[in-house]
Design an enzyme around this catalytic site. Structure first.
Site, PDB file in Angstrom:
ATOM      1  N   HIS A 150       0.881  -1.304  -0.015  1.00  0.00           N
ATOM      2  CA  HIS A 150       0.018  -0.111  -0.051  1.00  0.00           C
ATOM      3  C   HIS A 150       0.864   1.069  -0.023  1.00  0.00           C
ATOM      4  CE1 HIS A 150      -3.661   2.265   1.228  1.00  0.00           C
ATOM      5  NE2 HIS A 150      -2.924   2.956   1.638  1.00  0.00           N
ATOM      6  N   GLU A 151       1.942   1.564   0.971  1.00  0.00           N
ATOM      7  CA  GLU A 151       2.814   2.576   1.079  1.00  0.00           C
ATOM      8  C   GLU A 151       3.655   2.730  -0.153  1.00  0.00           C
ATOM      9  OE1 GLU A 151       2.019   4.749   3.170  1.00  0.00           O
ATOM     10  OE2 GLU A 151       0.597   3.630   3.825  1.00  0.00           O
ATOM     11  N   HIS A 154       1.865   4.660  -2.562  1.00  0.00           N
ATOM     12  CA  HIS A 154       1.703   5.847  -2.261  1.00  0.00           C
ATOM     13  C   HIS A 154       3.216   6.670  -2.677  1.00  0.00           C
ATOM     14  CE1 HIS A 154      -2.146   6.319  -0.701  1.00  0.00           C
ATOM     15  NE2 HIS A 154      -1.952   5.599   0.372  1.00  0.00           N
TER      16      HIS A 154
END
Length: 498
Positions: A150-151, A154
């Site tokens: 997920h990160e 980003h």
């Protein structure tokens, strides 16, 4: 003074290694991976533009879809509360904490924490969380990997949009692991709303892709492992619980291959579960026994009724005899106490006497007279003698672990396919749920930033005043937060009320 003299070096040591410690929370941040992140963010710009543009579309759709999903779930829960008692089921809900502000840097934090995992327990109904200890490794590993992926989304998207990337880190909140990226807030605020959307939607997009990739591995696993394991020949026993009714000299052992439950063929684990479900829902089957054999094996016994209304005709101390019921030619209901194994072995399964008419030999369909919900199940696992199981079918399902994969060579592990299957299922569940829940327009979730950027990109010409746009966003976030909180609260009530 001594405490102060020790405190300063300790804080300096934590700062040097990027550590931060507070009650129930420990965080580690580093710039060691910055070069790798920048390498990813500058790799094939056109491809990354298309990739994160697809993620932006998915994130917006997921934001609206998550609201519909939570609304539907809330209505179903309310309906269930008003119409019936809470049912035993597998409910999973993710509580996600995604953002915070500190010293001019925006931290996108993802803490994946499963609040409720209800697994039906064969021995007792446990209210609240019931996660087997053997599953904790899969659970926490899937949480950490989902958070990191997920990160990474980003971070790479931010670098692609020329936002300064300060660092990457991992944290532990109570016992749950997570990850975060540190982005320079000023750069993030200067780029356009569409660019912001690509960054904010990248996390849920990567979680969705991870879930799809895990599903594909799970779906193609028989083909991937084909050179080493074959499938479709039965369900391989990988573990039998010590307190399982199937444990014993004539029970199941690790390495046994189950091929039949009653007259239901078992080619894989799905067949095993399906057959046990059918056996549980349908009435007890009978077994064809010739009249001569019935007369030879039966012996006089006192017939009495149990508290649930069923009939018993054998001594309670008997471990080998079972009470059977049958109808004679006059349709009279008769009972006989018979040795179970001698009656059942090599006998045909039946429902009525008509199923047993063969070669003009008088035969009867004798059915075990057992307590409600209890079944007598014949389990075939050649070349061993059939196992005769008496109990609730679900007890057998929950105390025996099986695999659909049979090793082609003896040195191959029977557990490897199970490990891969289980881990893929956890990734699908946790990463997929993180993508959906994190897209909810709710305070402190990615959905908050997605909504704000979406409103700036679409309503700037309709609502000129920024303050009015912020008010619209605030009201939507308030509604989304209330919807999510209601689902969590009612979900908790359903758990504790079981």
């Amino acid at each position: 003074q001594s405490s102060n003299s020790l405190k300063a070096p300790y804080e300096d040591w934590l700062l040097t290694y990027g550590l931060s410690v507070s009650p129930f929370h420990m965080r580690w941040q580093t710039a060691l991976f910055n070069r790798q992140f920048y390498s990813w963010g500058r790799w094939k710009p056109k491809f990354l533009y298309l990739w994160f543009s697809m993620g932006m579309v998915f994130g917006i759709v997921a934001m609206f879809g998550s609201v519909i999903l939570l609304g539907k779930t809330l209505m179903q829960t309310l309906t269930q509360m008003l119409t019936e008692a809470p049912r035993a089921q597998d409910d999973r809900m993710l509580q996600v904490v995604v953002s915070g502000q500190n010293d001019g840097s925006l931290y996108l934090l993802v803490s994946s924490c499963v609040c409720f995992v209800l697994l039906s327990c064969p021995h007792q109904q446990v209210p609240g969380v019931n996660l087997p200890v053997s599953q904790l490794t899969y659970f926490f590993s899937a949480i950490l990997i989902s958070g990191v992926i997920h990160e990474v989304g980003h971070g790479v998207a931010a670098i692609r949009e020329q936002v300064r990337f300060n660092g990457f880190g991992i944290f532990i909140f109570i016992v749950y692991p997570g990850a975060f990226v540190d982005l320079f807030t000023t750069h993030l605020q200067l780029i356009s709303p569409v660019q912001q959307l690509r960054i904010f939607c990248a996390g849920v997009w990567h979680n969705f892709v991870l879930g799809v990739a895990s599903f594909m591995v799970l779906f193609l696993l028989p083909a991937i492992l084909f050179p080493f394991y074959y499938t479709g020949v039965g369900a391989l026993v990988t573990e039998v619980a010590e307190d399982s009714p199937a444990n014993g000299p004539r029970g199941l052992f690790v390495g046994d291959l189950v091929t039949n439950l009653q007259d239901c063929p078992v080619c894989n684990v799905e067949d095993w579960n399906s057959c046990l479900g059918d056996i549980s829902e349908k009435s007890q089957v009978g077994y064809c026994v010739s009249a001569a054999t019935l007369q030879q094996l039966s012996f006089p016994a006192r017939v009495y009724r149990r508290l649930d209304g069923t009939v018993e005709c054998c001594s309670n101390n008997s471990l080998t005899d079972i009470c059977f019921s049958y109808n004679n030619k006059l349709d009279s209901h008769l009972y006989a106490c018979l040795p179970a194994r001698k009656v059942i072995e090599a006998s045909k399964v039946c429902r009525t006497n008509m199923d047993c008419q063969k070669d003009f030999i008088p035969s009867f369909c004798v059915t075990p007279s057992l307590e409600n919900q209890t079944r007598l199940i014949r389990v075939k696992h050649p070349p061993h003698i059939d196992m005769l199981y008496v109990g609730h079918p679900m007890h057998l399902q929950y105390t025996v672990s099986l695999s659909s994969f049979v090793p082609r060579q003896n040195f191959l592990s029977i557990d490897l396919p199970v490990v891969i299957e289980t881990f893929c299922k956890y990734l699908i569940s946790l990463s997929g749920a993180l993508a959906v829940i994190n897209a909810v327009p709710c305070f402190a979730l990615d959905g908050q930033w997605i909504l704000n950027s979406f409103l700036e990109a679409t309503l700037s010409s309709l609502i000129v005043e920024k303050q009015n746009r912020e008010l619209v966003g605030f009201l939507i976030l308030l509604s989304g937060s209330a919807l999510l909180a209601a689902n969590v609260a009612l979900g908790l009530w359903m758990v504790t009320a079981r």
